[in-house]
Enzyme design. Structure first.
Site, PDB file in Angstrom:
ATOM      1  N   CYS A  27       0.773  -1.306   0.082  1.00 49.69           N
ATOM      2  CA  CYS A  27      -0.059   0.014   0.226  1.00 49.69           C
ATOM      3  C   CYS A  27       0.982   1.143  -0.092  1.00 49.69           C
ATOM      4  O   CYS A  27       1.653   1.493   0.974  1.00 49.69           O
ATOM      5  CB  CYS A  27      -1.062  -0.041   1.344  1.00 49.69           C
ATOM      6  N   THR A  57      -0.426  -1.370  -6.019  1.00 54.53           N
ATOM      7  CA  THR A  57      -0.682  -0.126  -6.936  1.00 54.53           C
ATOM      8  C   THR A  57       0.594   0.783  -7.037  1.00 54.53           C
ATOM      9  O   THR A  57       1.445   0.537  -6.106  1.00 54.53           O
ATOM     10  CB  THR A  57      -1.611   0.486  -6.333  1.00 54.53           C
ATOM     11  N   CYS A  86       1.677   6.435 -41.193  1.00 51.89           N
ATOM     12  CA  CYS A  86       3.085   5.631 -41.054  1.00 51.89           C
ATOM     13  C   CYS A  86       3.981   6.813 -41.615  1.00 51.89           C
ATOM     14  O   CYS A  86       5.043   6.757 -41.187  1.00 51.89           O
ATOM     15  CB  CYS A  86       2.823   4.523 -41.956  1.00 51.89           C
ATOM     16  N   CYS A 107       7.401   7.855 -39.613  1.00 50.38           N
ATOM     17  CA  CYS A 107       8.736   7.428 -39.871  1.00 50.38           C
ATOM     18  C   CYS A 107       9.486   8.634 -40.353  1.00 50.38           C
ATOM     19  O   CYS A 107      10.749   8.712 -39.777  1.00 50.38           O
ATOM     20  CB  CYS A 107       8.300   6.480 -41.133  1.00 50.38           C
ATOM     21  N   CYS A 127      14.758   0.540 -44.109  1.00 48.03           N
ATOM     22  CA  CYS A 127      13.953   0.048 -43.065  1.00 48.03           C
ATOM     23  C   CYS A 127      14.868  -0.352 -41.812  1.00 48.03           C
ATOM     24  O   CYS A 127      15.565  -1.256 -42.142  1.00 48.03           O
ATOM     25  CB  CYS A 127      12.776  -0.533 -43.385  1.00 48.03           C
ATOM     26  N   CYS A 138      -0.328   2.115 -37.757  1.00 46.33           N
ATOM     27  CA  CYS A 138      -1.363   1.910 -38.914  1.00 46.33           C
ATOM     28  C   CYS A 138      -2.758   1.468 -38.259  1.00 46.33           C
ATOM     29  O   CYS A 138      -2.921   0.613 -37.440  1.00 46.33           O
ATOM     30  CB  CYS A 138      -0.894   0.823 -39.705  1.00 46.33           C
TER      31      CYS A 138
HETATM   32  C1  FMN Z   1      -9.473   1.019  -4.409  1.00 44.98           C
HETATM   33  C2  FMN Z   1      -8.321   0.212  -4.282  1.00 44.98           C
HETATM   34  C3  FMN Z   1      -7.933  -0.389  -3.020  1.00 44.98           C
HETATM   35  C4  FMN Z   1      -7.012  -1.464  -2.804  1.00 44.98           C
HETATM   36  N1  FMN Z   1      -6.868  -1.765  -1.593  1.00 44.98           N
HETATM   37  C5  FMN Z   1      -5.974  -2.627  -1.409  1.00 44.98           C
HETATM   38  C6  FMN Z   1      -5.572  -3.480  -0.202  1.00 44.98           C
HETATM   39  O1  FMN Z   1      -6.193  -3.190   0.886  1.00 44.98           O
HETATM   40  N2  FMN Z   1      -4.764  -4.204  -0.116  1.00 44.98           N
HETATM   41  C7  FMN Z   1      -3.983  -4.768  -1.010  1.00 44.98           C
HETATM   42  O2  FMN Z   1      -3.072  -5.627  -1.055  1.00 44.98           O
HETATM   43  N3  FMN Z   1      -4.131  -4.240  -2.228  1.00 44.98           N
HETATM   44  C8  FMN Z   1      -5.045  -2.974  -2.427  1.00 44.98           C
HETATM   45  N4  FMN Z   1      -5.153  -2.599  -3.717  1.00 44.98           N
HETATM   46  C9  FMN Z   1      -4.450  -3.126  -5.056  1.00 44.98           C
HETATM   47  C10 FMN Z   1      -5.111  -4.399  -5.708  1.00 44.98           C
HETATM   48  O3  FMN Z   1      -5.160  -5.380  -4.651  1.00 44.98           O
HETATM   49  C11 FMN Z   1      -4.468  -4.675  -6.750  1.00 44.98           C
HETATM   50  O4  FMN Z   1      -3.094  -4.877  -6.378  1.00 44.98           O
HETATM   51  C12 FMN Z   1      -4.104  -3.592  -7.769  1.00 44.98           C
HETATM   52  O5  FMN Z   1      -5.382  -3.011  -7.942  1.00 44.98           O
HETATM   53  C13 FMN Z   1      -3.788  -4.032  -9.299  1.00 44.98           C
HETATM   54  O6  FMN Z   1      -4.770  -4.938  -9.645  1.00 44.98           O
HETATM   55  P1  FMN Z   1      -5.714  -4.245 -10.930  1.00 44.98           P
HETATM   56  O7  FMN Z   1      -5.395  -3.700 -12.078  1.00 44.98           O
HETATM   57  O8  FMN Z   1      -6.646  -5.421 -11.311  1.00 44.98           O
HETATM   58  O9  FMN Z   1      -6.657  -3.229 -10.228  1.00 44.98           O
HETATM   59  C14 FMN Z   1      -6.335  -1.626  -3.951  1.00 44.98           C
HETATM   60  C15 FMN Z   1      -6.683  -1.320  -5.129  1.00 44.98           C
HETATM   61  C16 FMN Z   1      -7.629  -0.335  -5.191  1.00 44.98           C
HETATM   62  C17 FMN Z   1      -7.897   0.287  -6.673  1.00 44.98           C
END
Ligand code: FMN
Ligand code: FAD
Ligand code: SF4
Lengths: 451, 454
Positions: A135, A201, A351, A355, A392, A402
């Site tokens: 997180c 994320t 294209c 290029c 190329c 394209c």
């Molecule tokens: C709103 C939101 C809340 C999330 N909360 C958590 C969480 O509490 N714990 C966790 O491990 N990952 C959390 N994630 C990450 C997701 O589990 C996941 O790793 C990430 O969204 C990538 O997958 P996706 O592209 O399918 O969304 C969260 C993601 C989002 C969008």
């Protein structure tokens, strides 16, 4: 119909698709509903220390009329009391013994706290624990989440606390907010993690409102970085997956990897599988369209496996992974050139400009078969782009811009010289890689002409 | 007979809506919002899960898309082409509000073309349950019912009086909307599910109702409607007077053998078409496209009361077909046994009739003659009362009386399609849905029976 079932470090599920730990797996109501739709498993929304959330939590990335190509969020881990979460997890697992139930956890860095948490999680009957070291907001400032994932020593230490206390498998979820994903992966394996999952994320600011100057999402006039996920992050996730697959430790201990980050269609899922993921997690796509997506995911995957003549999903897992290679092992004699199918060409000239201005000036514009200068041309005959194949370099750009299927194809042409990699040159003729005049002599010798 | 060249005929008699290219389909599919609880699903009489099949097209899972469609509608290749989508799914599309609705019909056709080109049976029928069902009539209703039952393990025999199966998909829907090949491929799909189709067998003549009732565990009647009724006016038997259905059927059969056969069909220079429903529109279109100089549709009521859809009216006006509203044919006039004109009376709207519409009232002494050398009658189809009487079924205004499960007053006999459609639009898609509903009803009933017998 191909067999979609998986066994991920001992955790079984009828198909590889699990809800990622996130809002869709927040409550028993949701996870029960997801299982009714056919999801193979769920990683419960991260449980742990007390938190309070803000209001206005998500921002979206829209491109060319397509909404939510990515989501950015500043939500924290579960804000529901620990007891409630644990009770609901136990209830759901009892109702669905054949589905994977993984509990994501994030607690303060204290071995006693973790030992206690592990015991309570195991009491629910859950199949595995996932450690959320990812997180990137809110929790990291408190020394948890990505604050752990970014420091390999912490990562090993906490993983070891948990694995020594746990009798069920422990999955470590990695943060992508790090220069080299291999470091925390190795650290987790050093702490005896049974499996890895990635990616969480990515740090992001998704946008600024051009009228109010507010960041998105806006919380009382302020905003900050949030976690980025959804279709747009898939290439980053695939690259990190491939990197971790290459790791000697992953290979030696056969550490399975649960892949996620941008899975929205069965095609995305297939790519993760081919590169080595052996379970898949989905968050943003479910937040966008709901649990019903599972039907398209399993149906598409199963039809694709049938088309490929594969009896089970196991046959494709990792099938493309060995192709992932460092640059210095790529064959420098391999050559492709662009070819335009004039019957299919709609004469948009994209294209040509790509290029001419963005690549290597190997496409001519012609009219009535003769080359023209577009700035001076005022004729009525249609302009036709034509590739000078000899010039190329095979960069692919024209075929990427394209808009017509099958109009520009990259054709493999016979190599003009012996196969050699940069690695081999570095080893055999290191001077060529260091000095330009040596390089020029090398080119002359090998007949390498740069246009 | 037309003097048009083969090339011109090919242009005029090929499908009006072209197939989509792969990219066109993908782009269009990606425009779909994938609505939840989508209105298009509700607007489709067979409740095809439209957003799901479109999503599958967007991910190149064309087989999956086709299966999603066929699960709800076994006549989906026909429906993709002939459904009045403006009035159904596409009319309900939420995107219609401020821009273009999704082209659901053409996307459906894209998925259907894929599965029919692939020639792979999309379903595995259940193992035989030992029960036998007779289906009378191989139109959309009968084929759909037979297919649904075969999927559930029934041994189904379809009895069809025509030499070719497919009902009006084969004989009645103009080739520009549905080439005959599509209708016949759809029959082949049903046969591949294990259904036996016996053509050239007319129930009531070659096989008796009683025979069927003894030989089979249940009977589904899907006999559609009869031929075009007589007008009952003088001169109707003159050479040059035809009825729309056989006129259209000839073009369908000609197309089957190669479009050059269209050149052998008789068509007038000045053609009048009596009636203003879908069939009249189709017959007029064909006459015009076969090279008639002037085609005039004669209708007793006004423009606003035509049973044809708005889009059909727009289409036919673009074809160059003319209209004479408020005109009632009272006789066909001729010379040497051949038609030379149609005599009509002017009509004025009278007091409202039982259906609320103004009753047309002919104005005495207002007779006029429209010169023509061909008269095409398109004034609806006859009811099949005699056949229903064979089965001893109760009727309602010439249609079989059925309950919500499409069961007739004889518990062993179910009925659906045009022959029960006393109200509402008679369409391929509603006939198909009837087949599905009846199959469900038959299965619920025979399933229970089978249990009781065990
Ligand atoms: C709103 C939101 C809340 C999330 N909360 C958590 C969480 O509490 N714990 C966790 O491990 N990952 C959390 N994630 C990450 C997701 O589990 C996941 O790793 C990430 O969204 C990538 O997958 P996706 O592209 O399918 O969304 C969260 C993601 C989002 C969008
Ligand atoms: C000219 C025309 C154009 C049309 N265009 C459209 C359109 O564009 N879109 C649309 O949705 N609908 C259209 N329709 C309506 C659509 O074709 C019908 O609603 C649909 O075919 C009805 O299906 P059905 O199975 O009930 O009957 P039918 O298709 O009429 O099939 C009944 C079958 O039963 C057979 N049969 C009858 N009696 C017996 C017997 N005694 N023994 C054995 N077999 C028997 C008949 O030969 C026939 O094959 C059109 C109809 C016509 C006439
Ligand atoms: S989705 Fe909309 S209604 Fe639901 S909680 Fe979020 S802001 Fe509120």
């Amino acid at each position: 119909m191909a067999d979609l079932s998986i066994d991920f470090c001992g955790v079984k599920s009828p198909n590889p698709f699990w809800l990622a730990s996130a809002p869709p797996s927040n409550t028993a109501y949701q996870v029960n509903k997801a299982f009714e739709y056919g999801w193979g498993g769920a990683v419960w929304k991260t449980i742990g220390t007390p938190v309070l959330n803000v209001s206005s939590r998500y921002g979206g990335l829209e491109l060319g009329g397509q909404k939510l190509l990515a989501i950015n969020n500043i939500e924290l881990i579960s804000d529901r009391p620990l007891d409630v979460n644990l009770r609901e997890i136990a209830e759901v697992k009892r109702l669905w013994p054949d589905r994977a139930m993984v509990v994501s956890a994030m607690f303060e860095s204290d071995p006693k706290v973790w030992a206690d948490a592990v015991a309570r999680i195991e009491d629910t009957g859950a199949d595995a624990i996932e450690l959320n070291y990812g997180c990137p907001h809110g929790m990291s400032e408190r020394g948890m989440g990505s604050a752990v994932g970014q420091v390999p020593e912490y990562c090993t230490m906490i993983t070891e606390w948990v694995t020594s206390a746990a009798s069920i498998p422990v999955i470590v979820k990695l943060t992508p907010n790090i220069t080299d994903i291999k470091a925390p992966a190795r650290a987790a394996i050093d702490g005896y993690a049974n499996a890895l999952s990635l990616i969480n994320t990515i740090n992001s600011v998704v946008g600024v409102d051009l009228d109010s100057f507010q960041l998105r999402p806006n919380v009382g006039g302020k905003g900050g970085h949030g976690g980025y996920a959804g279709p747009a992050v898939k290439p980053i996730a695939l690259s990190m997956l491939s990197e971790v697959m290459q790791l000697p430790e992953t290979q030696r201990f056969q550490v399975p990897i649960s892949g996620m980050g941008g899975i929205q269609t069965w095609r995305d899922a297939a790519e993760f599988l081919l590169l080595g993921a052996s379970s898949l997690q989905v968050c943003t796509a479910v937040m966008h369209y709901g649990f019903r997506l599972i039907e398209e995911l399993t149906d598409g995957l199963s039809n694709w496996l049938d088309d490929k003549g594969a009896a089970s999903i196991q046959e494709v897992i990792g099938a493309a992974a060995p192709r992932y290679s460092p640059f210095n092992q790529l064959d420098l004699s391999y050559k492709v050139v662009a070819r335009i199918d004039e019957a299919k060409c709609i004469n948009c000239n994209l294209c040509f400009v790509a290029c001419d201005e963005g690549a290597h000036q190997c496409i001519d514009l012609t009219a009535n078969g003769a080359k023209i200068d577009p700035a001076a041309y005022s004729g009525v005959a249609k302009t036709q782009p034509v590739v000078r194949e000899d010039d190329c370099v095979g960069c692919n750009l024209c075929s990427l811009v394209c808009p017509v299927d099958g109009c520009i194809t990259m054709i493999e042409v016979p190599p003009e010289r012996e196969s050699v990699t940069w690695g081999e040159i570095t080893q055999e003729r290191p001077e060529v890689t260091l000095e330009w005049d040596k390089m020029e002599r090398y080119r002359e010798e090998k007949g390498i002409e740069i246009h | 007979m037309t003097r048009l060249s083969l090339e011109v005929l090919e242009e005029k008699f090929s499908e009006l809506k072209p197939p989509m290219t792969a990219r066109e389909a993908r782009v269009e599919a990606n425009r779909c919002l994938y609505c939840f609880d989508a209105p298009c699903i509700r607007a489709c009489p067979t409740h095809i899960d439209v957003p799901t099949f479109i999503r599958k097209i967007s991910t190149d899972n064309l087989t999956g898309a086709a299966v999603t469609i066929l699960e709800a509608n076994l006549m989906a290749a026909t429906c993709a082409r002939v459904c009045p989508v403006e009035e159904l799914c596409e009319g309900a599309c939420v995107l219609g509000g401020d821009h273009k609705p999704i082209e659901i019909g053409r996307l459906q056709r894209h998925a259907m073309d894929h599965i029919y080109d692939k020639q792979k049976l999309p379903f595995t029928p259940a193992p035989s349950n030992g029960l036998r069902v007779a289906v009378v009539g191989a139109g959309p209703a009968g084929l759909s019912c037979a297919g649904e039952l075969a999927k559930r393990g029934y041994a189904v025999t379809i009895l069809e009086k025509n030499p070719l199966p497919g009902g009006l998909s084969t004989y009645g829907i103009v080739v520009m909307r549905e080439p005959i090949r599509v209708a016949l491929e759809e029959v082949a799909l049903i046969e591949a599910l294990g259904v036996e189709v016996r053509t050239g067998v007319e129930v009531g003549r070659d096989v008796s109702a009683n025979q069927l009732l003894t030989d089979f565990d249940a009977v589904f009647l899907s006999v559609g409607m009869g031929s075009v009724p007589h007008l009952g006016i003088p001169g109707e038997d003159l050479e040059g007077v035809t009825e729309a259905l056989s006129f259209i059927a000839e073009t369908k059969l000609a197309e089957k053998d190669g479009l050059e056969h269209l050149r052998e069909l008789p068509v007038g220079r000045f053609v009048t078409v009596i009636g203003a429903g879908n069939t009249a529109i189709d017959a007029a279109t064909i006459a015009k496209r076969l090279g008639a100089e002037r085609v005039t549709i004669i209708y007793r009521r006004g423009e606003g009361e035509m049973p044809a859809y708005d889009f059909e009216y727009t289409f036919i006006k673009n074809e160059g077909v003319e209209f004479r509203f408020f005109s009632q044919p009272v006789g066909v006039v001729g010379e040497n046994g051949r038609v030379t004109g149609l005599e009509c009376l002017r009509v004025e709207p009278g007091p409202p009739g039982p259906d609320g519409r103004a009753l047309p009232q002919a104005v005495p002494g207002s007779a006029f003659i429209i010169p023509c050398d061909q008269v095409i009658k398109a004034i609806g189809q006859e009811k099949r009362v005699d056949l229903f009487a064979h089965f001893g079924l109760e009727q309602e205004r010439g249609y079989v009386k059925v309950d919500a499960d499409l069961r007739t007053t004889n518990p062993k006999v179910f009925a659906g399609g045009d022959c029960v459609r006393a109200t509402g639009d008679a369409m391929t898609v509603t006939a198909t849905q009837d087949g599905k509903v009846a199959a469900r009803g038959i299965h619920a009933w025979l399933g229970d029976n089978a249990l009781a017998a065990d």
